[in-house]
Design a protein around this motif. Structure first.
Motif, PDB file in Angstrom:
ATOM      1  N   LEU A 164       0.831  -1.200   0.000  1.00  0.00           N
ATOM      2  CA  LEU A 164       0.000   0.000   0.000  1.00  0.00           C
ATOM      3  C   LEU A 164       0.870   1.256   0.000  1.00  0.00           C
ATOM      4  CD1 LEU A 164      -2.735   1.350   0.122  1.00  0.00           C
ATOM      5  CD2 LEU A 164      -2.809   0.910   2.584  1.00  0.00           C
ATOM      6  N   ALA A 165       1.955   1.236   0.768  1.00  0.00           N
ATOM      7  CA  ALA A 165       2.878   2.369   0.781  1.00  0.00           C
ATOM      8  C   ALA A 165       3.480   2.579  -0.607  1.00  0.00           C
ATOM      9  CB  ALA A 165       3.985   2.137   1.805  1.00  0.00           C
ATOM     10  N   ASP A 166       3.820   1.490  -1.272  1.00  0.00           N
ATOM     11  CA  ASP A 166       4.379   1.583  -2.619  1.00  0.00           C
ATOM     12  C   ASP A 166       3.377   2.203  -3.571  1.00  0.00           C
ATOM     13  OD1 ASP A 166       6.341   1.242  -4.557  1.00  0.00           O
ATOM     14  OD2 ASP A 166       5.655  -0.764  -5.105  1.00  0.00           O
ATOM     15  N   ARG A 167       2.125   1.847  -3.405  1.00  0.00           N
ATOM     16  CA  ARG A 167       1.083   2.439  -4.258  1.00  0.00           C
ATOM     17  C   ARG A 167       0.938   3.928  -3.987  1.00  0.00           C
ATOM     18  NH1 ARG A 167      -4.423   0.436  -6.658  1.00  0.00           N
ATOM     19  NH2 ARG A 167      -5.445   2.423  -7.000  1.00  0.00           N
ATOM     20  N   PHE A 168       0.920   4.313  -2.721  1.00  0.00           N
ATOM     21  CA  PHE A 168       0.814   5.735  -2.382  1.00  0.00           C
ATOM     22  C   PHE A 168       1.955   6.543  -3.010  1.00  0.00           C
ATOM     23  CE2 PHE A 168      -1.646   4.907   1.806  1.00  0.00           C
ATOM     24  CZ  PHE A 168      -2.852   4.997   1.133  1.00  0.00           C
ATOM     25  N   VAL A 169       3.159   6.026  -2.901  1.00  0.00           N
ATOM     26  CA  VAL A 169       4.332   6.741  -3.422  1.00  0.00           C
ATOM     27  C   VAL A 169       4.272   6.881  -4.944  1.00  0.00           C
ATOM     28  CG1 VAL A 169       6.836   6.594  -3.722  1.00  0.00           C
ATOM     29  CG2 VAL A 169       5.826   6.173  -1.489  1.00  0.00           C
ATOM     30  N   SER A 170       3.703   5.891  -5.614  1.00  0.00           N
ATOM     31  CA  SER A 170       3.667   5.904  -7.081  1.00  0.00           C
ATOM     32  C   SER A 170       2.590   6.816  -7.651  1.00  0.00           C
ATOM     33  CB  SER A 170       3.462   4.478  -7.613  1.00  0.00           C
ATOM     34  OG  SER A 170       2.140   4.024  -7.335  1.00  0.00           O
ATOM     35  N   MET A 171       1.712   7.355  -6.796  1.00  0.00           N
ATOM     36  CA  MET A 171       0.624   8.209  -7.275  1.00  0.00           C
ATOM     37  C   MET A 171       1.154   9.529  -7.817  1.00  0.00           C
ATOM     38  SD  MET A 171      -2.316   7.877  -4.329  1.00  0.00           S
ATOM     39  CE  MET A 171      -3.373   6.437  -4.206  1.00  0.00           C
ATOM     40  N   THR A 172       0.479  10.023  -8.846  1.00  0.00           N
ATOM     41  CA  THR A 172       0.748  11.383  -9.299  1.00  0.00           C
ATOM     42  C   THR A 172       0.127  12.352  -8.305  1.00  0.00           C
ATOM     43  OG1 THR A 172      -1.288  11.513 -10.595  1.00  0.00           O
ATOM     44  CG2 THR A 172       0.665  10.623 -11.707  1.00  0.00           C
ATOM     45  N   LEU A 173       0.475  13.621  -8.403  1.00  0.00           N
ATOM     46  CA  LEU A 173      -0.090  14.612  -7.476  1.00  0.00           C
ATOM     47  C   LEU A 173      -1.614  14.662  -7.544  1.00  0.00           C
ATOM     48  CD1 LEU A 173       0.203  16.867  -5.429  1.00  0.00           C
ATOM     49  CD2 LEU A 173       0.642  18.464  -7.308  1.00  0.00           C
ATOM     50  N   PRO A 174      -2.242  14.729  -8.738  1.00  0.00           N
ATOM     51  CA  PRO A 174      -3.717  14.735  -8.771  1.00  0.00           C
ATOM     52  C   PRO A 174      -4.317  13.460  -8.178  1.00  0.00           C
ATOM     53  CG  PRO A 174      -2.820  15.504 -10.865  1.00  0.00           C
ATOM     54  CD  PRO A 174      -1.668  14.951 -10.088  1.00  0.00           C
ATOM     55  N   GLN A 175      -3.707  12.300  -8.461  1.00  0.00           N
ATOM     56  CA  GLN A 175      -4.217  11.047  -7.903  1.00  0.00           C
ATOM     57  C   GLN A 175      -4.123  11.056  -6.381  1.00  0.00           C
ATOM     58  OE1 GLN A 175      -1.771   8.105  -9.811  1.00  0.00           O
ATOM     59  NE2 GLN A 175      -2.967   8.087 -11.707  1.00  0.00           N
ATOM     60  N   ARG A 176      -3.028  11.594  -5.867  1.00  0.00           N
ATOM     61  CA  ARG A 176      -2.817  11.640  -4.424  1.00  0.00           C
ATOM     62  C   ARG A 176      -3.844  12.543  -3.753  1.00  0.00           C
ATOM     63  NH1 ARG A 176       2.367  12.779  -4.645  1.00  0.00           N
ATOM     64  NH2 ARG A 176       2.301  14.978  -4.048  1.00  0.00           N
ATOM     65  N   ARG A 177      -4.073  13.717  -4.330  1.00  0.00           N
ATOM     66  CA  ARG A 177      -5.046  14.643  -3.749  1.00  0.00           C
ATOM     67  C   ARG A 177      -6.451  14.047  -3.787  1.00  0.00           C
ATOM     68  NH1 ARG A 177      -2.609  19.808  -3.959  1.00  0.00           N
ATOM     69  NH2 ARG A 177      -0.597  19.431  -2.957  1.00  0.00           N
ATOM     70  N   ASP A 178      -6.828  13.469  -4.928  1.00  0.00           N
ATOM     71  CA  ASP A 178      -8.167  12.881  -5.047  1.00  0.00           C
ATOM     72  C   ASP A 178      -8.351  11.759  -4.027  1.00  0.00           C
ATOM     73  OD1 ASP A 178      -8.706  14.618  -7.103  1.00  0.00           O
ATOM     74  OD2 ASP A 178      -8.465  13.126  -8.701  1.00  0.00           O
ATOM     75  N   ALA A 179      -7.321  10.924  -3.874  1.00  0.00           N
ATOM     76  CA  ALA A 179      -7.418   9.796  -2.951  1.00  0.00           C
ATOM     77  C   ALA A 179      -7.558  10.283  -1.510  1.00  0.00           C
ATOM     78  CB  ALA A 179      -6.194   8.900  -3.089  1.00  0.00           C
ATOM     79  N   VAL A 180      -6.754  11.256  -1.120  1.00  0.00           N
ATOM     80  CA  VAL A 180      -6.786  11.756   0.256  1.00  0.00           C
ATOM     81  C   VAL A 180      -8.135  12.401   0.562  1.00  0.00           C
ATOM     82  CG1 VAL A 180      -5.844  13.528   1.797  1.00  0.00           C
ATOM     83  CG2 VAL A 180      -4.304  12.018   0.533  1.00  0.00           C
ATOM     84  N   LEU A 181      -8.627  13.229  -0.351  1.00  0.00           N
ATOM     85  CA  LEU A 181      -9.916  13.892  -0.118  1.00  0.00           C
ATOM     86  C   LEU A 181     -11.054  12.882  -0.046  1.00  0.00           C
ATOM     87  CD1 LEU A 181      -9.478  16.998  -2.452  1.00  0.00           C
ATOM     88  CD2 LEU A 181      -9.379  16.948   0.049  1.00  0.00           C
ATOM     89  N   ALA A 182     -10.965  11.822  -0.855  1.00  0.00           N
ATOM     90  CA  ALA A 182     -12.008  10.793  -0.816  1.00  0.00           C
ATOM     91  C   ALA A 182     -11.941   9.991   0.479  1.00  0.00           C
ATOM     92  CB  ALA A 182     -11.863   9.857  -2.014  1.00  0.00           C
ATOM     93  N   MET A 183     -10.742   9.601   0.881  1.00  0.00           N
ATOM     94  CA  MET A 183     -10.593   8.774   2.082  1.00  0.00           C
ATOM     95  C   MET A 183     -10.867   9.549   3.359  1.00  0.00           C
ATOM     96  SD  MET A 183      -7.417   6.188   1.239  1.00  0.00           S
ATOM     97  CE  MET A 183      -6.312   7.414   0.521  1.00  0.00           C
ATOM     98  N   ALA A 184     -10.859  10.870   3.273  1.00  0.00           N
ATOM     99  CA  ALA A 184     -11.187  11.694   4.445  1.00  0.00           C
ATOM    100  C   ALA A 184     -12.675  11.681   4.754  1.00  0.00           C
ATOM    101  CB  ALA A 184     -10.707  13.130   4.226  1.00  0.00           C
ATOM    102  N   GLN A 185     -13.489  11.188   3.816  1.00  0.00           N
ATOM    103  CA  GLN A 185     -14.932  11.157   4.024  1.00  0.00           C
ATOM    104  C   GLN A 185     -15.334   9.867   4.744  1.00  0.00           C
ATOM    105  OE1 GLN A 185     -16.265  14.041   3.221  1.00  0.00           O
ATOM    106  NE2 GLN A 185     -14.217  14.522   2.419  1.00  0.00           N
TER     107      GLN A 185
END
Length: 219
Positions: free
Chosen positions: A73-94
């Motif tokens: 999972l950490a490897d996946r997080f690191v491989s994300m682009t900036l837009p993917q990272r922001r979208d994922a964080v905002l979604a998981m915050a819900q």
């Protein structure tokens, strides 16, 4: 009479060898990347798009009891682009993000603990990823309550991501609920973030100000 064979000039055996080695290296790296993506993504994500929804589906396939999955999972997080990272964080915050996975409360809690482990691995290597400091604070608040570690991670999210408006909104919502528990620095961060939201989302700012005032904040 034998016809002489012409050898292309300008290409030495050494250069040909270097080009061959380069081709082998590129092929090898490409193959490694495909294997790596297959280990951290769904098959259709490798070919098509990555989204918070596909991440959600992939998370449901992981066994939280397997220690290797935190590294995956950490490897996946690191491989994300900036837009993917922001979208994922905002979604998981819900709150509804994990509820929509169709898991029991205990299973959701196990997934969130796995994510906290993965975030710890990511942030140990890449502490400048402010979105992940916020996500760690948010998840930790849900699992352990608003403890000193959650507060520290919120401070670091501000240090590394002070003006990203969408993240500021999420950070304010969390801190408005925990105002009585905030230390002095976090209360100063709230005032800073409210000013940012005043400019970008005045309607949301009014709502957040009301929450904060109800909680006893002095803005």
């Amino acid at each position: 009479m034998a016809v002489p064979v012409k050898v292309a000039r300008g290409v030495s055996p050494l250069a040909m060898g270097l080009l061959l080695c380069l081709g082998v290296c590129v092929t090898g790296l490409g193959s490694y990347q495909v294997v790596r993506l297959n280990d951290t993504h769904l098959r259709n994500e490798v070919l098509y798009s990555v989204s918070p929804g596909t991440l959600q589906v992939w998370l449901a396939t992981l066994d939280p009891a397997d220690p290797e999955n935190a590294a995956r999972l950490a490897d996946r997080f690191v491989s994300m682009t900036l837009p993917q990272r922001r979208d994922a964080v905002l979604a998981m915050a819900q709150p509804g993000y994990f509820e929509a996975m169709g898991l029991s409360f205990a299973e959701r809690r196990s997934v969130q603990m796995l994510m906290l482990q993965a975030l710890g691995l990511v942030l140990a290597k890449a502490p400048a990823l402010g979105e992940f400091w916020f996500l760690s604070a948010k998840l930790r608040n849900g699992v352990f309550g608003f403890d000193a570690t959650a507060q520290h991670h919120l401070e670091l999210s501000y240090t590394y991501s002070p003006k990203e408006v969408d993240l500021v909104l999420e950070r304010l919502q969390l801190m408005s609920l925990a105002w009585p528990l905030l230390n002095v620095r976090l209360k100063d961060i709230v005032r800073h973030d409210v000013r940012i939201v005043d400019q970008a989302y005045p309607d949301r700012a009014a709502e957040l100000r009301q929450y904060l005032l109800t909680a006893g904040a002095k803005l």
